[in-house]
Design an enzyme around this catalytic site. Structure first.
Site, PDB file in Angstrom:
ATOM      1  N   GLY A 189      48.129  11.421  33.738  1.00 55.99           N
ATOM      2  CA  GLY A 189      46.906  12.226  33.675  1.00 55.99           C
ATOM      3  C   GLY A 189      46.805  13.314  34.725  1.00 55.99           C
TER       4      GLY A 189
ATOM      5  CG  ASN B 106      48.977  18.758  32.265  1.00 51.01           C
ATOM      6  OD1 ASN B 106      48.929  19.948  32.567  1.00 51.01           O
ATOM      7  ND2 ASN B 106      50.125  18.130  32.050  1.00 51.01           N
TER       8      ASN B 106
ATOM      9  CB  ILE C  13      51.707  11.724  15.873  1.00 48.52           C
ATOM     10  CG1 ILE C  13      52.946  12.035  16.735  1.00 48.52           C
ATOM     11  CG2 ILE C  13      51.510  12.812  14.811  1.00 48.52           C
ATOM     12  CD1 ILE C  13      54.250  11.955  15.999  1.00 48.52           C
ATOM     13  CG  LEU C  14      45.572  13.094  17.278  1.00 48.09           C
ATOM     14  CD1 LEU C  14      44.790  14.258  17.875  1.00 48.09           C
ATOM     15  CD2 LEU C  14      44.740  11.811  17.288  1.00 48.09           C
TER      16      LEU C  14
ATOM     17  CG  HIS D 260      55.963  20.104  23.606  1.00 43.77           C
ATOM     18  ND1 HIS D 260      56.170  18.763  23.334  1.00 43.77           N
ATOM     19  CD2 HIS D 260      57.180  20.709  23.519  1.00 43.77           C
ATOM     20  CE1 HIS D 260      57.457  18.575  23.080  1.00 43.77           C
ATOM     21  NE2 HIS D 260      58.084  19.738  23.183  1.00 43.77           N
TER      22      HIS D 260
ATOM     23  CB  THR E 236      49.049  21.863  12.716  1.00 43.69           C
ATOM     24  OG1 THR E 236      50.424  21.781  13.117  1.00 43.69           O
ATOM     25  CG2 THR E 236      48.476  23.204  13.127  1.00 43.69           C
TER      26      THR E 236
ATOM     27  CG  ASP F 291      55.521  18.897  19.758  1.00 37.23           C
ATOM     28  OD1 ASP F 291      54.379  18.609  20.164  1.00 37.23           O
ATOM     29  OD2 ASP F 291      56.518  18.189  19.968  1.00 37.23           O
TER      30      ASP F 291
HETATM   31  C1  GAR Z   1      53.349  16.501  30.628  1.00 41.11           C
HETATM   32  O1  GAR Z   1      54.575  17.002  31.061  1.00 41.11           O
HETATM   33  C2  GAR Z   1      53.057  16.970  29.216  1.00 41.11           C
HETATM   34  O2  GAR Z   1      53.505  18.267  28.955  1.00 41.11           O
HETATM   35  C3  GAR Z   1      53.838  15.971  28.415  1.00 41.11           C
HETATM   36  O3  GAR Z   1      53.660  14.734  29.079  1.00 41.11           O
HETATM   37  C4  GAR Z   1      53.430  14.982  30.461  1.00 41.11           C
HETATM   38  C5  GAR Z   1      52.136  14.309  30.837  1.00 41.11           C
HETATM   39  O4  GAR Z   1      51.930  14.347  32.210  1.00 41.11           O
HETATM   40  N1  GAR Z   1      53.388  15.908  27.059  1.00 41.11           N
HETATM   41  C6  GAR Z   1      54.176  15.593  26.044  1.00 41.11           C
HETATM   42  O5  GAR Z   1      55.348  15.317  26.172  1.00 41.11           O
HETATM   43  C7  GAR Z   1      53.483  15.582  24.692  1.00 41.11           C
HETATM   44  N2  GAR Z   1      54.449  15.640  23.669  1.00 41.11           N
HETATM   45  P1  GAR Z   1      50.494  14.071  32.792  1.00 41.11           P
HETATM   46  O6  GAR Z   1      50.029  12.755  32.181  1.00 41.11           O
HETATM   47  O7  GAR Z   1      50.724  13.942  34.271  1.00 41.11           O
HETATM   48  O8  GAR Z   1      49.603  15.216  32.439  1.00 41.11           O
END
Ligand code: GAR
Length: 204
Positions: free
Chosen positions: A20, A22, A100-101, A117, A149, A153
Site C-alpha cells: 500500500g 501507492n 481482476i475485476l 501497472h 476495462t 492492463d
Molecule cells: C506497484 O508496483 C504497482 O504498480 C503494482 O504493484 C505494486 C504495489 O505496490 N501493481 C500491479 O502489479 C498491478 N498489476 P504498493 O502496494 O506498495 O503500492
C-alpha cells in the site's frame, strides 16, 4: 453574513492487496490543502495487507473482504458494489490490487476505475514485470496509469513514467527505483481526473 460554499470533493475508494505505498501517497496527497477529492475508504482482499494498518494510521476507514476458497471474487464484487453505492464513490483507484475485476462489476459500477501497472503499457502486461523486462534486451522500464476495462492492463493510458535500466539492475532494485516514480505519477493523474484535465502525463 454570507456563508462560503465549498466545492464538492470527489469521493475516492482505494483497493489494495499488499504494502500500500501507492495508497499511502494518494492518501497523503488527499490531505493537502484544497485537494479536490476525499478518500472515503481503503479495501483489501487480503487480511494481511500491510496497507490496511497504514490506512488506519492515516485515519482512513478500512475494510477487508477476503477472497479465498470460502469467499469468491463474485461475493467480493457484490459486497464492494454495495459499499460503493453507500459511500457514493465516484473514483476507484487500484493500488497494488492483485485481483481482476470482472466485466459484471465494471458494467454495474458507473464511476471511473484507475490502475497503476509497473511497465510501459502496452508492453509487459500481467505479473513479474521487473523480471520480465530484464529478460529482454531493453534499457527502459516504467509504469503506466490507465483506466480499467474488462481486458487486463488495456484501458486508456492516462500517464506514464520511464526509468533507465542499468546492467547491474535486479528485479528488486528496479522495483524500488520505480515505486517512488509511481507515487508521483499516480497522484498527478488522480488530480487530473478529479479536476477534469485531459492531459496525458509523460515523465522521466
Ligand atoms: C506497484 O508496483 C504497482 O504498480 C503494482 O504493484 C505494486 C504495489 O505496490 N501493481 C500491479 O502489479 C498491478 N498489476 P504498493 O502496494 O506498495 O503500492
Amino acid at each position: 453574513m454570507k456563508s462560503e460554499i465549498k466545492p464538492l470533493k470527489k469521493k475516492i475508494a482505494i483497493l489494495i492487496s499488499g504494502k500500500g505505498t501507492n495508497m499511502e501517497a494518494i492518501i497523503k496527497d488527499s490531505k493537502t490543502i484544497n485537494y479536490p477529492g476525499i478518500v472515503k475508504f481503503v479495501l483489501s482482499n487480503n487480511p494481511d495487507a500491510l496497507g490496511i494498518i497504514k490506512a488506519k494510521n492515516l485515519g482512513i476507514k478500512t475494510f477487508v473482504f477476503p477472497v479465498n476458497k470460502n469467499h469468491s471474487m463474485e461475493i467480493f464484487e457484490k459486497r464492494l458494489l454495495n459499499l460503493l453505492i453507500k459511500e457514493k464513490i465516484e473514483l476507484i483507484c487500484l493500488a497494488g490490487f492483485m485481483k481482476i475485476l470482472s466485466k459484471y462489476f465494471l458494467q454495474n459500477y458507473n464511476g471511473t476505475v484507475l490502475n497503476i501497472h509497473p511497465s510501459i503499457l502496452p508492453s509487459i502486461k500481467g505479473l513479474n514485470t521487473h523480471q520480465r523486462i530484464l529478460e529482454k534486451d531493453i534499457r527502459t522500464h516504467g509504469a503506466t496509469v490507465h483506466t480499467v476495462t474488462s481486458e487486463l492492463d488495456s484501458g486508456k493510458i492516462l500517464g506514464q513514467v520511464t526509468i533507465s535500466i542499468l546492467k547491474k539492475d535486479t528485479p528488486k532494485n528496479l522495483a524500488s527505483k520505480l515505486i517512488i516514480k509511481e507515487h508521483k505519477l499516480y497522484t498527478k493523474v488522480i488530480r487530473n481526473i478529479i479536476t477534469g484535465k485531459k492531459t496525458i502525463i509523460q515523465e522521466n
